[in-house]
Motif scaffolding. Structure first.
Motif, mmCIF file in Angstrom:
data_model
loop_
_atom_site.group_PDB
_atom_site.id
_atom_site.type_symbol
_atom_site.label_atom_id
_atom_site.label_comp_id
_atom_site.label_asym_id
_atom_site.label_seq_id
_atom_site.Cartn_x
_atom_site.Cartn_y
_atom_site.Cartn_z
ATOM 1 N N VAL A 225 0.865 -1.181 0.000
ATOM 2 C CA VAL A 225 0.000 0.000 0.000
ATOM 3 C C VAL A 225 0.902 1.231 0.000
ATOM 4 O O VAL A 225 1.739 1.390 0.898
ATOM 5 N N LEU A 226 0.738 2.079 -0.998
ATOM 6 C CA LEU A 226 1.578 3.263 -1.148
ATOM 7 C C LEU A 226 0.727 4.522 -1.028
ATOM 8 O O LEU A 226 -0.342 4.619 -1.645
ATOM 9 N N ILE A 227 1.216 5.475 -0.261
ATOM 10 C CA ILE A 227 0.529 6.750 -0.072
ATOM 11 C C ILE A 227 1.486 7.862 -0.477
ATOM 12 O O ILE A 227 2.566 7.999 0.104
ATOM 13 N N SER A 228 1.129 8.609 -1.512
ATOM 14 C CA SER A 228 2.011 9.664 -2.062
ATOM 15 C C SER A 228 3.429 9.140 -2.272
ATOM 16 O O SER A 228 4.396 9.742 -1.789
ATOM 17 N N PRO A 229 3.600 8.031 -2.991
ATOM 18 C CA PRO A 229 4.928 7.403 -3.061
ATOM 19 C C PRO A 229 5.928 8.243 -3.851
ATOM 20 O O PRO A 229 5.586 8.887 -4.835
ATOM 21 N N MET A 230 7.168 8.196 -3.410
ATOM 22 C CA MET A 230 8.248 8.923 -4.066
ATOM 23 C C MET A 230 8.875 8.017 -5.136
ATOM 24 O O MET A 230 10.020 7.579 -5.011
ATOM 25 N N VAL A 231 8.107 7.741 -6.180
ATOM 26 C CA VAL A 231 8.617 6.922 -7.280
ATOM 27 C C VAL A 231 9.559 7.741 -8.153
ATOM 28 O O VAL A 231 10.505 7.230 -8.739
ATOM 29 N N GLY A 232 9.299 9.035 -8.244
ATOM 30 C CA GLY A 232 10.159 9.922 -9.017
ATOM 31 C C GLY A 232 10.218 11.285 -8.371
ATOM 32 O O GLY A 232 9.239 11.743 -7.776
ATOM 33 N N VAL A 233 11.390 11.921 -8.432
ATOM 34 C CA VAL A 233 11.561 13.282 -7.937
ATOM 35 C C VAL A 233 11.994 14.157 -9.106
ATOM 36 O O VAL A 233 12.236 13.671 -10.211
ATOM 37 N N THR A 234 12.105 15.444 -8.884
ATOM 38 C CA THR A 234 12.466 16.347 -9.973
ATOM 39 C C THR A 234 13.869 16.037 -10.490
ATOM 40 O O THR A 234 14.731 15.543 -9.759
ATOM 41 N N ARG A 235 14.125 16.376 -11.754
ATOM 42 C CA ARG A 235 15.431 16.119 -12.347
ATOM 43 C C ARG A 235 16.542 16.886 -11.638
ATOM 44 O O ARG A 235 17.690 16.442 -11.583
ATOM 45 N N PHE A 315 3.118 18.457 -5.139
ATOM 46 C CA PHE A 315 4.234 19.350 -5.428
ATOM 47 C C PHE A 315 5.573 18.750 -4.998
ATOM 48 O O PHE A 315 6.627 19.213 -5.399
ATOM 49 N N THR A 316 5.536 17.701 -4.156
ATOM 50 C CA THR A 316 6.759 17.127 -3.590
ATOM 51 C C THR A 316 7.341 16.025 -4.462
ATOM 52 O O THR A 316 8.563 15.953 -4.648
ATOM 53 N N VAL A 317 6.499 15.142 -4.950
ATOM 54 C CA VAL A 317 6.963 14.039 -5.795
ATOM 55 C C VAL A 317 6.285 14.134 -7.159
ATOM 56 O O VAL A 317 5.326 14.878 -7.344
ATOM 57 N N SER A 318 6.788 13.355 -8.088
ATOM 58 C CA SER A 318 6.265 13.377 -9.454
ATOM 59 C C SER A 318 5.087 12.417 -9.594
ATOM 60 O O SER A 318 5.265 11.196 -9.524
ATOM 61 N N THR A 319 3.884 12.969 -9.771
ATOM 62 C CA THR A 319 2.719 12.118 -10.019
ATOM 63 C C THR A 319 2.842 11.363 -11.345
ATOM 64 O O THR A 319 2.529 10.166 -11.400
ATOM 65 N N PRO A 320 3.311 11.991 -12.447
ATOM 66 C CA PRO A 320 3.490 11.229 -13.684
ATOM 67 C C PRO A 320 4.421 10.028 -13.521
ATOM 68 O O PRO A 320 4.220 8.988 -14.160
ATOM 69 N N ALA A 321 5.430 10.138 -12.642
ATOM 70 C CA ALA A 321 6.362 9.028 -12.451
ATOM 71 C C ALA A 321 5.687 7.818 -11.813
ATOM 72 O O ALA A 321 6.125 6.681 -12.022
ATOM 73 N N VAL A 322 4.622 8.047 -11.033
ATOM 74 C CA VAL A 322 3.894 6.919 -10.450
ATOM 75 C C VAL A 322 3.328 6.037 -11.562
ATOM 76 O O VAL A 322 3.324 4.807 -11.457
ATOM 77 N N PHE A 411 -8.675 23.795 -2.307
ATOM 78 C CA PHE A 411 -8.733 23.568 -3.752
ATOM 79 C C PHE A 411 -8.062 22.275 -4.197
ATOM 80 O O PHE A 411 -8.224 21.850 -5.332
ATOM 81 N N SER A 412 -7.285 21.626 -3.308
ATOM 82 C CA SER A 412 -6.701 20.324 -3.649
ATOM 83 C C SER A 412 -6.113 19.698 -2.404
ATOM 84 O O SER A 412 -5.908 20.364 -1.382
ATOM 85 N N LEU A 413 -5.834 18.413 -2.495
ATOM 86 C CA LEU A 413 -5.030 17.764 -1.468
ATOM 87 C C LEU A 413 -3.563 18.070 -1.760
ATOM 88 O O LEU A 413 -3.211 18.529 -2.838
ATOM 89 N N SER A 414 -2.724 17.788 -0.788
ATOM 90 C CA SER A 414 -1.289 17.976 -0.969
ATOM 91 C C SER A 414 -0.576 16.652 -0.749
ATOM 92 O O SER A 414 -1.179 15.654 -0.337
ATOM 93 N N HIS A 415 0.714 16.659 -0.976
ATOM 94 C CA HIS A 415 1.528 15.464 -0.763
ATOM 95 C C HIS A 415 1.391 14.945 0.660
ATOM 96 O O HIS A 415 1.304 13.731 0.886
ATOM 97 N N VAL A 416 1.382 15.853 1.634
ATOM 98 C CA VAL A 416 1.433 15.450 3.036
ATOM 99 C C VAL A 416 0.072 15.132 3.635
ATOM 100 O O VAL A 416 -0.016 14.615 4.749
ATOM 101 N N ALA A 417 -1.023 15.418 2.930
ATOM 102 C CA ALA A 417 -2.350 15.370 3.539
ATOM 103 C C ALA A 417 -2.939 13.967 3.642
ATOM 104 O O ALA A 417 -3.720 13.690 4.553
ATOM 105 N N LEU A 418 -2.591 13.083 2.733
ATOM 106 C CA LEU A 418 -3.368 11.862 2.531
ATOM 107 C C LEU A 418 -3.521 10.952 3.745
ATOM 108 O O LEU A 418 -4.611 10.412 3.974
ATOM 109 N N PRO A 419 -2.500 10.721 4.594
ATOM 110 C CA PRO A 419 -2.688 9.750 5.679
ATOM 111 C C PRO A 419 -3.324 10.306 6.950
ATOM 112 O O PRO A 419 -3.421 9.582 7.938
ATOM 113 N N PHE A 420 -3.783 11.560 6.922
ATOM 114 C CA PHE A 420 -4.306 12.178 8.139
ATOM 115 C C PHE A 420 -5.791 12.519 7.995
ATOM 116 O O PHE A 420 -6.177 13.243 7.075
#
Length: 511
Positions: A225-235, A315-322, A411-420
């Motif tokens: 189970v992955l929550i906001s996983p860091m599969v990719g970061v910025t170049r 904004f923290t991790v790359s959603t397209p990389a997921v 207006f949106s969720l953030s990277h840190v919001a999901l598990p709380f």
């Protein structure tokens, strides 16, 4: 050929000049801002990866206790008078001092279900700069469904930000191996084993599961189970190490830090060193290399089903990389991806960037996929959120209303919001009164002039809890064994001291 050689030489000279200019700027920039404090300089010594591979859970807890004792002696007791302020988590007189709470959630812990043997085991892996606090609500859900929960404090976390200047990513993966060994000891196969990873912890969970495909000495999970996983970061993250080079000279020690901030959060670092970014990049790069290699060799069939929750506007991790770095490679093994879209309420419309408006459609071109896809979104008409689901291998979509909507002004969720959940005492938008961690960071409604607070408004106005947490938890629980019915009460209960038993005690109850 001479012309080509000249072009190459000029290009190298230009790159060299740019590198020197960058380093000079970093050196200059590091002289600005607040000074480094004692918690930016003192790093307690953690177990190495080799030591963790030879250690038991009790060994890890003993080493952890030594760490926290060392911090009290070398940081808390050595604070200067101007550091003994209410917003300093290392000051014993502060309301955010973790040692005063009923439980210090910076430490590793185990939650055991009530009554009988566990029906399964789950390992919780928190994120970068974070602590075991971040997954405690999901941990409680697992415990209530009969699972034993092993939540490990990953090396260099929960102590001082300086610890992140010394850590190496293989240490984190070794800690995951240790936690899985303990989980399997407490709930042996064939009972199910899950691994839950948040942010950087998601990268660690995937790395462990991929290693277990080929290393049969490692217990393989039954579900990830992955929550906001860091599969990719910025170049740019790959060059993070260069930013710290001026720190070789003591006068430019602050160049080793990407941010230096007051430490007012009891369970998360606010300051962030260059090495933390560097190690997260190296870890994600290792993960992407493994995924690509396994895909070429048709080895991903050994990976367990993966359930992922991701905000489209992360904004923290790359959603397209997921998608491109993981889900596009997965076999048809029952995996599922859940995306939380932005709030398309009309009142935000004129303020959205064009790229935000179209991000979801750009992420998900029409295709038949090997995994189920769920999108939590709305139509902008204020009629509540809708779950749109396309099953693996299909193209038709089914919809259901969730009966939940975004809170006003969000207006949106953030990277840190999901598990709380919204009622989390520290990060919740509407914090519960049952706990008090000295500050309600998620409920601050900030209005005022810039430059007044000790931190930027941006860091405090970010959405830090999830109005759809119950939906997220129910998606996880759909893959757990049915909840056991409550035991019938005895007509004449005998006297017992069971009431003194502490749920989730860190004590090891099995040898």
């Amino acid at each position: 050929m001479k012309r080509v050689a000249r072009i190459i030489n000029w290009t190298l000279a230009l790159l060299g000049a740019l590198a020197i200019a960058f380093l000079l700027f970093r050196a200059y920039d590091s002289r600005r801002g607040p000074p480094l404090e004692i918690w930016h300089k003192y790093a307690p010594r953690e177990l190495t990866a080799e030591q963790m591979d030879a250690a038991s859970w009790d060994d890890y807890l003993a080493a952890e206790a030594t760490l926290f004792s060392a911090i009290r002696e070398n940081v808390t007791k050595r604070l200067e008078p101007d550091e003994q302020v209410p917003f300093n988590r290392y000051f014993e007189g502060s309301p955010v001092y973790p040692g005063h709470f009923a439980r210090d959630w910076n430490r590793s812990y185990i939650l055991e279900p009530e009554g009988g043997a566990p029906s399964g085991a789950v390992v919780m892996l928190h994120g970068l700069t974070d602590s075991p606090y971040s997954l405690r609500h999901i941990a409680a859900r697992y415990r209530d469904r009969g699972f034993v929960v092993v939540a490990i404090r990953l090396p260099a976390h929960g102590t001082t930000p300086a610890a992140l200047t010394q850590v190496h990513w293989p240490d984190w993966v070794a800690a995951a191996r240790l936690a899985v060994r303990e989980a399997r000891k407490r709930a042996p196969a064939p009972s199910p084993l899950h691994i839950v990873g948040f942010s950087n912890g998601g990268t660690i969970a995937l790395k462990y599961a991929l290693d277990a495909v080929e290393n049969k000495s490692l217990a393989q999970a039954d579900r990830i189970v992955l929550i906001s996983p860091m599969v990719g970061v910025t170049r740019l993250a790959r060059f993070a190490g260069l930013a710290g080079l001026p720190a070789i000279l003591p006068a430019f020690a602050k160049a080793a830090w990407l941010s230096v901030m007051p430490e007012f959060n009891p369970f998360k670092y606010n300051s962030f060193p260059v090495n933390g970014a560097r190690q997260s990049y190296l870890l994600t790069n290792s993960l992407q290399t493994l995924v690509a290699s396994y895909a070429r060799r048709d080895r991903l069939a050994g990976l367990p089903p993966v359930l992922t929750f991701q905000s489209v506007m992360d904004f923290t991790v790359s959603t397209p990389a997921v998608l491109s770095g993981l889900y596009d490679h997965l076999p048809a093994n029952g995996s599922e991806l859940v995306l939380f879209d932005l709030n398309r309420n009309a009142k935000f419309g004129p303020l959205f960037r064009a790229s935000a408006e179209t991000k979801l459609s750009r992420l998900l071109p029409s295709a038949v996929r090997n995994y189920s896809l769920a999108i939590v979104t709305n139509d902008g008409e204020g009629s509540g959120e809708v779950e749109r689901v396309v099953e693996a291998g299909g193209t038709s979509e089914r919809r259901r209303r969730l009966g939940v909507d975004y809170p006003d002004g969000v207006f949106s969720l953030s990277h840190v919001a999901l598990p709380f959940p919204l009622d989390d005492s520290l990060y919740g938008l509407t914090p519960a009164s049952t706990e008090d961690f000295g500050v309600h960071l998620g409920a601050l409604d900030l209005r005022g002039e810039r430059g007044t607070l000790i931190v930027s408004l941006d860091s405090l106005s970010r959405m830090s809890s999830n109005p759809f947490f119950n939906y997220l938890a129910e998606k996880i629980e759909a893959h757990l064994p049915p909840k056991a019915p409550p035991a019938a009460e005895s007509p004449a209960p005998a006297k017992s001291n069971d009431g003194a038993k502490e749920q989730g005690s860190r004590k090891t109850r099995r040898k």
